[in-house]
Write a protein that holds these residues in place. Structure first.
Motif, mmCIF file in Angstrom:
data_model
loop_
_atom_site.group_PDB
_atom_site.id
_atom_site.type_symbol
_atom_site.label_atom_id
_atom_site.label_comp_id
_atom_site.label_asym_id
_atom_site.label_seq_id
_atom_site.Cartn_x
_atom_site.Cartn_y
_atom_site.Cartn_z
ATOM 1 N N ALA A 22 -1.970 -5.041 -15.139
ATOM 2 C CA ALA A 22 -3.244 -5.339 -15.807
ATOM 3 C C ALA A 22 -4.414 -5.475 -14.842
ATOM 4 O O ALA A 22 -5.510 -5.849 -15.240
ATOM 5 N N LYS A 23 -4.198 -5.191 -13.561
ATOM 6 C CA LYS A 23 -5.307 -5.214 -12.603
ATOM 7 C C LYS A 23 -5.884 -3.813 -12.437
ATOM 8 O O LYS A 23 -5.154 -2.824 -12.468
ATOM 9 N N LYS A 24 -7.189 -3.742 -12.234
ATOM 10 C CA LYS A 24 -7.828 -2.444 -12.040
ATOM 11 C C LYS A 24 -7.488 -1.846 -10.684
ATOM 12 O O LYS A 24 -7.336 -0.633 -10.549
ATOM 13 N N PHE A 25 -7.397 -2.686 -9.677
ATOM 14 C CA PHE A 25 -7.055 -2.226 -8.334
ATOM 15 C C PHE A 25 -6.488 -3.390 -7.550
ATOM 16 O O PHE A 25 -6.639 -4.553 -7.922
ATOM 17 N N SER A 26 -5.819 -3.076 -6.457
ATOM 18 C CA SER A 26 -5.178 -4.109 -5.649
ATOM 19 C C SER A 26 -6.179 -4.777 -4.726
ATOM 20 O O SER A 26 -7.045 -4.120 -4.144
ATOM 21 N N GLN A 27 -6.016 -6.089 -4.570
ATOM 22 C CA GLN A 27 -6.806 -6.852 -3.604
ATOM 23 C C GLN A 27 -6.082 -6.969 -2.264
ATOM 24 O O GLN A 27 -6.605 -7.556 -1.322
ATOM 25 N N ASP A 28 -4.870 -6.444 -2.188
ATOM 26 C CA ASP A 28 -4.066 -6.536 -0.964
ATOM 27 C C ASP A 28 -4.342 -5.382 -0.022
ATOM 28 O O ASP A 28 -4.720 -4.286 -0.450
ATOM 29 N N ARG A 29 -4.081 -5.623 1.261
ATOM 30 C CA ARG A 29 -4.036 -4.563 2.268
ATOM 31 C C ARG A 29 -2.898 -4.886 3.227
ATOM 32 O O ARG A 29 -2.528 -6.042 3.397
ATOM 33 N N GLY A 30 -2.343 -3.864 3.860
ATOM 34 C CA GLY A 30 -1.270 -4.081 4.808
ATOM 35 C C GLY A 30 -1.150 -2.918 5.771
ATOM 36 O O GLY A 30 -1.630 -1.812 5.497
ATOM 37 N N ARG A 31 -0.493 -3.171 6.902
ATOM 38 C CA ARG A 31 -0.297 -2.115 7.887
ATOM 39 C C ARG A 31 0.883 -2.458 8.782
ATOM 40 O O ARG A 31 1.103 -3.625 9.116
ATOM 41 N N ALA A 32 1.636 -1.440 9.155
ATOM 42 C CA ALA A 32 2.727 -1.564 10.129
ATOM 43 C C ALA A 32 2.596 -0.425 11.110
ATOM 44 O O ALA A 32 2.461 0.740 10.697
ATOM 45 N N LEU A 33 2.618 -0.716 12.415
ATOM 46 C CA LEU A 33 2.468 0.336 13.405
ATOM 47 C C LEU A 33 3.176 -0.059 14.694
ATOM 48 O O LEU A 33 3.384 -1.232 14.974
ATOM 49 N N THR A 34 3.552 0.957 15.458
ATOM 50 C CA THR A 34 4.036 0.720 16.820
ATOM 51 C C THR A 34 2.890 0.977 17.784
ATOM 52 O O THR A 34 1.968 1.747 17.491
ATOM 53 N N THR A 35 2.948 0.321 18.931
ATOM 54 C CA THR A 35 1.922 0.470 19.947
ATOM 55 C C THR A 35 2.571 0.287 21.311
ATOM 56 O O THR A 35 3.773 0.069 21.406
ATOM 57 N N ALA A 36 1.785 0.399 22.382
ATOM 58 C CA ALA A 36 2.299 0.277 23.751
ATOM 59 C C ALA A 36 3.455 1.246 23.972
ATOM 60 O O ALA A 36 4.535 0.858 24.425
ATOM 61 N N ASP A 37 3.213 2.522 23.616
ATOM 62 C CA ASP A 37 4.228 3.568 23.786
ATOM 63 C C ASP A 37 5.526 3.242 23.060
ATOM 64 O O ASP A 37 6.623 3.535 23.544
ATOM 65 N N LEU A 59 -12.578 -5.906 -0.004
ATOM 66 C CA LEU A 59 -13.187 -5.542 1.279
ATOM 67 C C LEU A 59 -12.812 -6.560 2.356
ATOM 68 O O LEU A 59 -12.516 -6.189 3.498
ATOM 69 N N GLY A 60 -12.814 -7.831 1.992
ATOM 70 C CA GLY A 60 -12.418 -8.851 2.952
ATOM 71 C C GLY A 60 -10.999 -8.659 3.448
ATOM 72 O O GLY A 60 -10.712 -8.831 4.637
ATOM 73 N N ALA A 61 -10.095 -8.279 2.542
ATOM 74 C CA ALA A 61 -8.710 -8.035 2.941
ATOM 75 C C ALA A 61 -8.617 -6.813 3.853
ATOM 76 O O ALA A 61 -7.887 -6.821 4.848
ATOM 77 N N ARG A 62 -9.352 -5.768 3.535
ATOM 78 C CA ARG A 62 -9.330 -4.568 4.378
ATOM 79 C C ARG A 62 -9.823 -4.888 5.781
ATOM 80 O O ARG A 62 -9.196 -4.493 6.775
ATOM 81 N N TRP A 63 -10.917 -5.632 5.880
ATOM 82 C CA TRP A 63 -11.469 -5.938 7.201
ATOM 83 C C TRP A 63 -10.604 -6.956 7.941
ATOM 84 O O TRP A 63 -10.583 -6.971 9.174
ATOM 85 N N ALA A 64 -9.881 -7.805 7.198
ATOM 86 C CA ALA A 64 -8.947 -8.723 7.846
ATOM 87 C C ALA A 64 -7.836 -7.943 8.543
ATOM 88 O O ALA A 64 -7.482 -8.232 9.697
ATOM 89 N N ASP A 276 -0.648 -8.521 -7.186
ATOM 90 C CA ASP A 276 -0.409 -7.453 -6.224
ATOM 91 C C ASP A 276 0.738 -7.869 -5.299
ATOM 92 O O ASP A 276 0.921 -9.054 -5.009
ATOM 93 N N ALA A 277 1.497 -6.902 -4.825
ATOM 94 C CA ALA A 277 2.610 -7.183 -3.915
ATOM 95 C C ALA A 277 2.582 -6.170 -2.775
ATOM 96 O O ALA A 277 2.634 -4.964 -3.026
ATOM 97 N N THR A 278 2.491 -6.662 -1.551
ATOM 98 C CA THR A 278 2.399 -5.804 -0.368
ATOM 99 C C THR A 278 3.368 -6.310 0.690
ATOM 100 O O THR A 278 3.490 -7.516 0.891
ATOM 101 N N LEU A 279 4.048 -5.386 1.346
ATOM 102 C CA LEU A 279 5.034 -5.732 2.368
ATOM 103 C C LEU A 279 4.871 -4.823 3.574
ATOM 104 O O LEU A 279 4.622 -3.624 3.433
ATOM 105 N N ALA A 280 5.001 -5.400 4.757
ATOM 106 C CA ALA A 280 5.082 -4.640 6.007
ATOM 107 C C ALA A 280 6.260 -5.204 6.788
ATOM 108 O O ALA A 280 6.460 -6.419 6.827
#
Length: 300
Positions: A22-37, A59-64, A276-280
């Protein structure tokens, strides 16, 4: 660790999110990445508050997530460079304690830049993003940071150190190879919807820190998620069983198979929680590695 000092731990990542029913869009953001080679992992999720008073919180979640990722990647490189020597750990711990302030300042600056160009409550948009809080008579009104309010959870993982941060609600679960699950910040059932937020004054002072050297055997799998996932379970034990199941299924079927099923699992959770449900997550690939020992958690 091999003869050249290069980590032998390989990490496989999970990353997914769904909007609440019933939500128009998600308020969540998430990211998983490797770094340092490939020798470090950065995980982060953020949950915009989403109410009428927080109408720009996506927007606050994206910039966080962006602010945390930028600071955490720099920190991860330092951990890889200096973390093999335990003599450097006190300094790395001090840097870990200062990271939330860096993130909050970067997040706030991004919010104020947006406010200067598109004020949330009207106005001419002339306020400088560098202006100090609490303007003087005749100046443009101070930005309402609550409009962009968001929580933030993040982690940096290497073969020698696991460091986690949390501001506001959300969950971090560490799952050992034998299936034992541990939540470093868990203090009991959530008693309401109020939570700490990036939009609060000096928000970094409310961030929690978990610092854990890793020595001997395989490291834990690390799963971080917004609270829409844990709220979908009837009790705490059910959520821990889910986290344990993610790691065991990754071991038996491969992380790619888990990633393929993740949208369905999160969608099922969203039906129950309505949120909303987000996992990394990061799962150590089979092979030699390290295991957890001597955790240290800051709650202030």
């Amino acid at each position: 660790m091999n003869a050249t000092g290069t980590s032998t731990v390989a990490w496989e990542l999970l990353d997914g999110g769904v909007k609440g029913v019933a939500k128009k869009f998600s308020q969540d953001r998430g990211r998983a990445l490797t770094t340092a080679d490939g020798r470090a992992v950065v995980l982060t999720v953020a949950d915009g508050h989403g109410s009428r008073a927080h109408f720009r919180s996506e927007l606050g979640a994206r910039w966080a997530v962006e602010a945390f990722t930028a600071s955490a990647r720099i920190y991860a490189h330092e951990v890889v460079r200096r973390g093999q020597d335990a003599a450097n750990w006190p300094r790395l711990l001090a840097e870990a304690r200062s990271l939330p302030q860096q993130v909050v300042h970067a997040w706030r600056r991004r919010v104020l830049i947006h406010e200067a160009n598109s004020p949330a409550h009207g106005g001419n948009g002339s306020k400088s993003a560098d202006a100090a809080p609490g303007g003087t008579a005749g100046s443009a009104p101070e930005a309402d940071l609550a409009v962009y309010g968001s929580t933030l959870v993040g982690a940096v993982i290497t073969d020698r150190l696991l460091v986690c941060w949390q501001l506001g609600d959300g969950d971090i679960v560490l799952v050992d190879q034998d299936g034992a699950a541990h939540m470093p910040f868990y203090t009991g059932p959530d008693m309401g919807d109020e939570t700490e937020s990036l939009c609060e004054p000096e928000a970094w002072r409310k961030a929690r820190l978990h610092w854990q050297p890793l020595t001997g055997g395989p490291p834990p799998g690390v799963l971080i998620s917004t609270d829409g996932l844990s709220k979908s379970f009837a009790d705490h034990e059910g959520f821990l069983a889910f986290a344990t199941g993610v790691r065991s299924r990754a071991a038996s079927h491969g992380v790619a198979a888990v990633q393929a099923q993740l949208p369905d699992w999160l969608g099922h959770a969203a039906k129950y929680s309505g949120d909303d449900a987000t996992l990394a997550g990061a799962i150590p690939a089979p092979g030699p590695g390290t295991a957890p020992a001597h955790p240290h958690t800051d709650t202030h």
